[in-house]
Scaffold this active site. Structure first.
Site, mmCIF file in Angstrom:
data_model
loop_
_atom_site.group_PDB
_atom_site.id
_atom_site.type_symbol
_atom_site.label_atom_id
_atom_site.label_comp_id
_atom_site.label_asym_id
_atom_site.label_seq_id
_atom_site.Cartn_x
_atom_site.Cartn_y
_atom_site.Cartn_z
ATOM 1 N N THR A 87 1.047 -1.051 0.321
ATOM 2 C CA THR A 87 -0.201 -0.299 -0.055
ATOM 3 C C THR A 87 0.738 1.119 -0.036
ATOM 4 O OG1 THR A 87 0.179 0.466 2.029
ATOM 5 C CG2 THR A 87 -1.609 -1.651 1.158
ATOM 6 N N CYS A 88 0.077 2.595 -0.432
ATOM 7 C CA CYS A 88 1.015 3.115 -0.082
ATOM 8 C C CYS A 88 0.464 4.188 1.028
ATOM 9 C CB CYS A 88 0.177 4.392 -1.097
ATOM 10 S SG CYS A 88 -0.036 4.180 -2.846
ATOM 11 N N ASP A 89 1.126 3.711 2.236
ATOM 12 C CA ASP A 89 1.355 3.793 4.121
ATOM 13 C C ASP A 89 2.225 3.889 4.213
ATOM 14 O OD1 ASP A 89 -1.175 4.680 5.845
ATOM 15 O OD2 ASP A 89 1.230 3.588 6.827
#
Ligand SMILES: *Cc1c(COP(=O)(O)O)cnc(C)c1O
Length: 394
Positions: free
Chosen positions: A332-334
């Site tokens: 994910t983009c986290d």
């Protein structure tokens, strides 16, 4: 395959299922026969104890149905978990509402569903139970000191010994049935001595309560029993060898014993198969190889937070070349979706996108922690197999 620990029968059976069905990754496969073996091992190590499976570890219907068939009881934390247990065929009397943080409406729902046992650790919750589940059996949750587990509870739960005795006495005056105490020494607790300390503290509350006219009879020693990840955990018999003598030495008349395992029932029964999405050599002060998987913090591996649980990883394809150090991250983009950057992990230098990775002993606290929509990732699909055959998919 680069294997650290010997491959268990569960892993063999799950890999046979995966080879036959080749489902899209990531996915979790639970071997129900291992769930039952784990339940029976605990039951055998603690003869006569009531075993309440902590549903939050893995609420899959097939897991609950199998445990109902073994005569297990259940520890639940919400109306939704109560409904799942009842739908799986559990009797309401076998369901214990162990969460001391609950809304009055949740207590009323449990009561209307026939659930008759509740844990509490505050006066406010006790008063709510008295109002919305009149006459119920109640256990005070005791805060315990002791060795830290892999995933400790901190100070979120439990009252001290004096308050527990006071509140249990109050429970009687409120028309409830004060039944005993519960505690939890922290999940993945690798020190069996942790229970001994807590049992000593509990015995003092039993004595104080008895002196004050409230006879307690039940002691719920919680969960916390460990699973073999990269580091091995004690066996059920090793835990019992610490717990049972402690009960005999601290209690003149041993209480009814309740165990509340979650992880130890389902952890080793599960395997997640994932896939490498990207391998990147990132130049910083020192070049480091990052491996990004299609499974991360938000779709099943929540317990890698603080790198608390170090899962054993195995690459499915054969890679004859040497391996090297890696940082392992989710898709994910986290920025927090990094699984391991301090814990040393090594993977083959020839690892490529599309290679499959098995993450072992991932039956507990994975699917139930999976986000439903973050970055468009789907909740972790769970397949339950028994005798190598698919029995449910959810
Ligand atoms: C989570 C929990 C358990 C199960 O703990 P494990 O460490 O998975 O065995 C048992 N009891 C309570 C009250 C819990 O919150």
């Amino acid at each position: 395959m680069n294997t650290v620990n010997p491959v268990s029968p569960a892993v063999d059976r799950i890999r046979a299922f995966l080879a036959d069905h080749d489902p899209p990754t990531p996915c979790l496969v639970i071997d129900i026969d291992t769930v039952l073996d784990n339940y029976r091992s605990l039951a055998e190590a603690f003869p006569g104890a009531r075993i309440q499976y902590a549903v939050k570890a893995n609420p899959a219907g097939a897991v609950l149905r199998a445990l109902v068939g073994e005569g297990a009881a259940f520890d639940v934390a919400s109306p939704a978990e109560i409904r799942r247990c009842l739908a799986a065929g559990a009797r309401p009397q076998s369901v214990s509402y162990g969460n001391p943080i609950k809304k009055p409406a949740d207590i009323a729902f449990a009561h209307s569903a026939g659930v008759d046992e509740f844990c509490f650790d505050s006066l406010a919750d006790l008063e709510n139970i008295a109002e919305h589940a009149p006459g119920a059996r109640v256990l005070a949750r005791l805060a315990v000191d002791g060795p830290e587990s892999a995933t400790p509870f901190g100070h979120k739960f439990g009252c001290d010994a004096e308050e527990a005795a006071e509140l249990l006495s109050r429970a009687g005056h409120l028309g409830l049935r004060p039944t005993g105490l519960s505690f939890h020494v922290g999940s993945q607790q690798l020190d069996p001595g942790a229970w001994e300390l807590a049992i000593g503290a509990a015995a003092k509350v039993f004595e104080a309560s008895s002196a004050g006219g409230t006879a307690l009879r039940s002691l719920n020693i919680g969960g916390g029993f460990g699973v073999d990840y990269r580091a091995a955990a004690p066996s059920p018999h090793e835990y019992a060898a610490s717990v049972l003598p402690a009960l005999r030495s601290h209690f003149e008349c041993p209480p009814e014993l309740v165990l509340e395992p979650g992880r130890a029932i389902v952890g080793a029964a599960g395997l997640i198969r994932g896939e490498v999405v990207l391998v990147a050599n990132r130049r910083g002060e020192a070049e480091r190889r990052w491996v990004y998987l299609d499974i991360g913090r938000y779709n099943g591996l929540a317990e890698t937070e603080n790198e608390a649980i170090a899962y054993q990883l195995e690459v499915v394809e054969d890679h004859p070349e040497p391996d090297g150090p890696v940082i392992i991250a989710g898709p994910t983009c986290d920025g927090d979706d990094v699984l391991y950057q301090r814990t040393p992990y090594r993977l083959p230098l020839s690892l490529r996108p599309g290679d499959q990775i098995d993450i072992l002993a991932t039956g507990a606290y994975t699917a139930s922690y999976s986000s439903i929509a973050f970055n468009g990732i789907e909740p972790l699909r769970t397949y339950c197999v028994s005798e190598g055959r698919l029995i449910s998919a959810e």
